[in-house]
Design an enzyme around this catalytic site. Structure first.
Site, PDB file in Angstrom:
ATOM      1  N   HIS A  34     -12.549  31.023 -64.653  1.00 35.87           N
ATOM      2  CA  HIS A  34     -13.366  32.200 -64.956  1.00 35.87           C
ATOM      3  C   HIS A  34     -12.490  33.218 -65.684  1.00 35.87           C
ATOM      4  O   HIS A  34     -11.356  33.459 -65.272  1.00 35.87           O
ATOM      5  CB  HIS A  34     -13.909  32.799 -63.651  1.00 35.87           C
ATOM      6  CG  HIS A  34     -14.812  33.967 -63.880  1.00 35.87           C
ATOM      7  ND1 HIS A  34     -16.120  33.822 -64.328  1.00 35.87           N
ATOM      8  CD2 HIS A  34     -14.595  35.299 -63.760  1.00 35.87           C
ATOM      9  CE1 HIS A  34     -16.669  35.017 -64.452  1.00 35.87           C
ATOM     10  NE2 HIS A  34     -15.768  35.934 -64.117  1.00 35.87           N
ATOM     11  N   GLU A  74      -6.250  30.992 -70.719  1.00 33.13           N
ATOM     12  CA  GLU A  74      -7.003  29.950 -70.004  1.00 33.13           C
ATOM     13  C   GLU A  74      -6.492  28.559 -70.363  1.00 33.13           C
ATOM     14  O   GLU A  74      -6.387  27.682 -69.514  1.00 33.13           O
ATOM     15  CB  GLU A  74      -8.493  30.035 -70.345  1.00 33.13           C
ATOM     16  CG  GLU A  74      -9.189  31.268 -69.811  1.00 33.13           C
ATOM     17  CD  GLU A  74     -10.689  31.232 -70.101  1.00 33.13           C
ATOM     18  OE1 GLU A  74     -11.339  30.230 -69.801  1.00 33.13           O
ATOM     19  OE2 GLU A  74     -11.208  32.229 -70.646  1.00 33.13           O
TER      20      GLU A  74
HETATM   21  C1  GRF Z   1     -14.321  30.210 -70.752  1.00 38.00           C
HETATM   22  O1  GRF Z   1     -13.991  31.564 -71.000  1.00 38.00           O
HETATM   23  C2  GRF Z   1     -14.396  29.941 -69.272  1.00 38.00           C
HETATM   24  O2  GRF Z   1     -13.468  30.675 -68.521  1.00 38.00           O
HETATM   25  C3  GRF Z   1     -15.792  30.405 -68.936  1.00 38.00           C
HETATM   26  O3  GRF Z   1     -16.578  30.004 -70.040  1.00 38.00           O
HETATM   27  C4  GRF Z   1     -15.746  29.905 -71.198  1.00 38.00           C
HETATM   28  C5  GRF Z   1     -15.873  28.496 -71.682  1.00 38.00           C
HETATM   29  O4  GRF Z   1     -15.186  28.279 -72.877  1.00 38.00           O
HETATM   30  N1  GRF Z   1     -16.221  29.876 -67.672  1.00 38.00           N
HETATM   31  P1  GRF Z   1     -14.958  26.801 -73.381  1.00 38.00           P
HETATM   32  O5  GRF Z   1     -16.318  26.104 -73.372  1.00 38.00           O
HETATM   33  O6  GRF Z   1     -13.997  26.135 -72.438  1.00 38.00           O
HETATM   34  O7  GRF Z   1     -14.400  26.946 -74.758  1.00 38.00           O
END
Ligand code: GRF
Length: 222
Positions: free
Chosen positions: A116, A181
């Protein structure tokens, strides 16, 4: 049916659930391309047939399928069956935008993780970057956590703190958090795969974890 506790030797088998772009899926696929990485992606499930992320799975030769079932219970049953059939030992939500059935969350308890884009428990739910800007925090970030029934809740495995800049808008902040991330999720899955996580109530203990020694300041120079 309970999931087996003992795991076979070899790389941890991971199933990934997506709904869209799939950049976190891509980061996990890239990490797993290194044979020394202790996990491999064995299945990708999307609830949307048009999810661009499915192309990452296809390119990497990873089994992938769409389950577009509108009923929450039937979706959960089909996803559960597909994951078990793939031999997945961990299910990772990566931009998966559906609320999961409680039975699924219970069946995969402690084997279901999510990422998240905020420092949970701050800013759960939709538009966490917008929430962070509105709150005026000087740091936001991202969190990988075990999934519990309540949305964006559960024992926290790892977090990255990301500074907010004065000229940030939602897109700029989201982009800076997303870069973190892409490092955090592979790291958290690695810790799981190495058997280093121990859930104690609401907290996760990590064997051999090294926390940073210094505090971060924003503005810098504190
Ligand atoms: C990411 O920011 C994740 O943290 C959130 O949704 C977004 C998904 O991005 N849950 P992706 O599909 O991985 O590019």
């Amino acid at each position: 049916m309970a999931l087996p506790r003992e795991r076979p030797r070899g790389r941890l088998r991971v199933g990934v659930l997506i709904s869209g772009r799939g950049s976190n899926l891509e980061a996990l696929i890239d990490a797993a391309a290194d044979p020394a990485y202790p996990a491999e992606i064995v299945l990708v499930i999307s609830n949307r047939p048009e999810a661009p992320g499915l192309a990452h799975a296809a390119r990497a030769g990873i089994a992938h399928r769409t389950i577009a079932e509108p009923s929450r219970e039937i979706f959960a049953a089909e996803a559960d069956a597909a994951l078990r059939q793939s031999g997945a030992e961990l299910a990772a939500l990566a931009g998966f935008m559906r609320i999961l059935d409680n039975g699924f969350v219970a069946a995969w308890r402690d084997r279901l993780v999510n990422i998240h884009p905020s420092l949970l428990p701050a800013f759960p739910g939709l538009h966490p970057q917008r929430q962070a800007l509105a709150a005026g925090v000087r740091f936001s970030g991202c969190t990988v956590h075990f999934v519990r029934a309540q949305v964006d809740s559960g024992p926290i495995i790892a977090q990255a703190a990301v500074p907010v800049h004065d000229d940030d808008d939602e897109a700029r902040l989201a982009e800076r958090i997303l870069a973190a991330e892409h490092r955090l999720y592979p790291m958290a899955v690695r810790l799981f795969a190495e058997g280093r996580l121990c859930i104690r109530g609401d907290r996760v203990a990590i064997s051999g974890a090294v926390p940073p020694e210094i505090a971060l300041f924003n503005p810098a120079g504190g």
